[in-house]
Design a protein around this motif. Structure first.
Motif, PDB file in Angstrom:
ATOM      1  N   LYS A 106       0.837  -1.210   0.000  1.00 46.25           N
ATOM      2  CA  LYS A 106       0.000   0.000   0.000  1.00 46.25           C
ATOM      3  C   LYS A 106       0.870   1.258   0.000  1.00 46.25           C
ATOM      4  CE  LYS A 106      -3.856  -2.178   2.455  1.00 46.25           C
ATOM      5  NZ  LYS A 106      -4.534  -2.303   3.781  1.00 46.25           N
ATOM      6  N   LEU A 107       1.972   1.222   0.738  1.00 44.41           N
ATOM      7  CA  LEU A 107       2.893   2.362   0.770  1.00 44.41           C
ATOM      8  C   LEU A 107       3.409   2.673  -0.629  1.00 44.41           C
ATOM      9  CD1 LEU A 107       4.755   4.411   2.253  1.00 44.41           C
ATOM     10  CD2 LEU A 107       6.404   2.519   2.514  1.00 44.41           C
ATOM     11  N   VAL A 119      10.378  -0.483 -11.614  1.00 45.34           N
ATOM     12  CA  VAL A 119       9.763  -1.046 -10.405  1.00 45.34           C
ATOM     13  C   VAL A 119       8.247  -1.045 -10.549  1.00 45.34           C
ATOM     14  CG1 VAL A 119       9.567  -0.856  -7.891  1.00 45.34           C
ATOM     15  CG2 VAL A 119      11.722  -0.263  -9.019  1.00 45.34           C
ATOM     16  N   GLN A 120       7.697   0.014 -11.126  1.00 39.41           N
ATOM     17  CA  GLN A 120       6.244   0.050 -11.359  1.00 39.41           C
ATOM     18  C   GLN A 120       5.791  -1.142 -12.204  1.00 39.41           C
ATOM     19  OE1 GLN A 120       4.548   3.714 -12.825  1.00 39.41           O
ATOM     20  NE2 GLN A 120       5.951   4.975 -11.625  1.00 39.41           N
ATOM     21  N   MET A 126       4.511  -8.578  -8.125  1.00 40.92           N
ATOM     22  CA  MET A 126       4.994  -8.758  -6.755  1.00 40.92           C
ATOM     23  C   MET A 126       3.826  -8.835  -5.774  1.00 40.92           C
ATOM     24  SD  MET A 126       7.619  -6.291  -4.638  1.00 40.92           S
ATOM     25  CE  MET A 126       8.394  -6.851  -3.115  1.00 40.92           C
ATOM     26  N   VAL A 127       2.844  -7.946  -5.971  1.00 38.87           N
ATOM     27  CA  VAL A 127       1.675  -7.913  -5.086  1.00 38.87           C
ATOM     28  C   VAL A 127       0.800  -9.137  -5.304  1.00 38.87           C
ATOM     29  CG1 VAL A 127      -0.438  -6.656  -4.514  1.00 38.87           C
ATOM     30  CG2 VAL A 127       1.704  -5.401  -4.909  1.00 38.87           C
ATOM     31  N   GLU A 128       0.537  -9.456  -6.569  1.00 40.62           N
ATOM     32  CA  GLU A 128      -0.329 -10.596  -6.884  1.00 40.62           C
ATOM     33  C   GLU A 128       0.198 -11.888  -6.292  1.00 40.62           C
ATOM     34  OE1 GLU A 128      -2.000 -13.120 -10.763  1.00 40.62           O
ATOM     35  OE2 GLU A 128      -0.797 -11.297 -11.059  1.00 40.62           O
ATOM     36  N   HIS A 129       1.504 -12.082  -6.383  1.00 36.17           N
ATOM     37  CA  HIS A 129       2.116 -13.324  -5.906  1.00 36.17           C
ATOM     38  C   HIS A 129       2.702 -13.190  -4.494  1.00 36.17           C
ATOM     39  CE1 HIS A 129       1.633 -15.445  -9.734  1.00 36.17           C
ATOM     40  NE2 HIS A 129       1.879 -14.279 -10.295  1.00 36.17           N
TER      41      HIS A 129
END
Length: 199
Positions: A106-107, A119-120, A126-129
């Protein structure tokens, strides 16, 4: 060290976390275009990497893998050490790893304008997994290593190093603890020198 360690070592300072997280995607003096707290995070990341790469305990872990994985050995050890941090997370932080990871995602999402394009591009994956939590299991580390192996320019066989993790698990774990306690002390001194709060 890999993502989880760099984030954790930033303490609770959010801008320091962001800088520490994005540092590998910010080359040379390009960090100077960022706000000062993020510059400090990038500089901290570089100091952590230098301390890690020159530490005799880390070199011992790398040496165990070197004959088989050559210069990829240090990359593998970074990931293996993140595994031990994640697997023993309750010893290091009062917030459980799932909540800690979601707070970090979230940050990043709330400060996406500060995040390099590279990174975007990988953040949704990264979030999904849920990479930070995935580190905690041997199976998860195996998946991470397999994904990284597919991105290397040359055949690295990094995905096979999960076998060495299992075979030498307690050796790597002892080396992680021995090294990481020193790294925590080193990092806290660096942060204190910046006149920032660690926690």
């Amino acid at each position: 060290m890999n993502y989880l360690a760099h984030i954790y070592l930033s303490g609770d300072n959010e801008m320091l976390k962001i800088g520490n997280f994005i540092a590998d995607s910010v080359k040379g003096k390009a960090f100077l275009k960022y706000p000062e707290p993020i510059q400090q995070g990038i500089t901290l990341h570089r100091s952590i990497d230098e301390f890690t790469d020159t530490h005799p305990v880390v070199k011992k872990s790398v040496h165990r893998l070197f004959d088989k994985y050559s210069h990829y050995s240090s990359v593998i050890v970074d990931i293996l050490y993140d595994h031990f941090l994640a697997a023993n997370w309750s010893e290091f932080h009062k917030t459980n790893l799932e909540d800690y990871s979601q707070d970090f995602y979230k940050l990043i999402q709330n400060n996406i304008e500060l995040i390099p394009k590279k990174v975007q591009n990988f953040m949704p994956y990264m979030v999904e997994h849920n990479w930070l939590v995935t580190y905690a299991t041997i199976e998860g580390i195996g998946r991470i290593l397999e994904q990284m192996s597919r991105r290397t320019k040359f055949q690295s066989n990094m995905e096979n190093s999960v076998n060495e993790l299992q075979e030498f698990y307690y050796y790597f774990e002892d080396e992680f603890y021995s090294f990481f306690l020193e790294l925590e002390r080193f990092t806290k001194k660096k942060i204190e020198a910046l006149n920032l709060n660690y926690s």
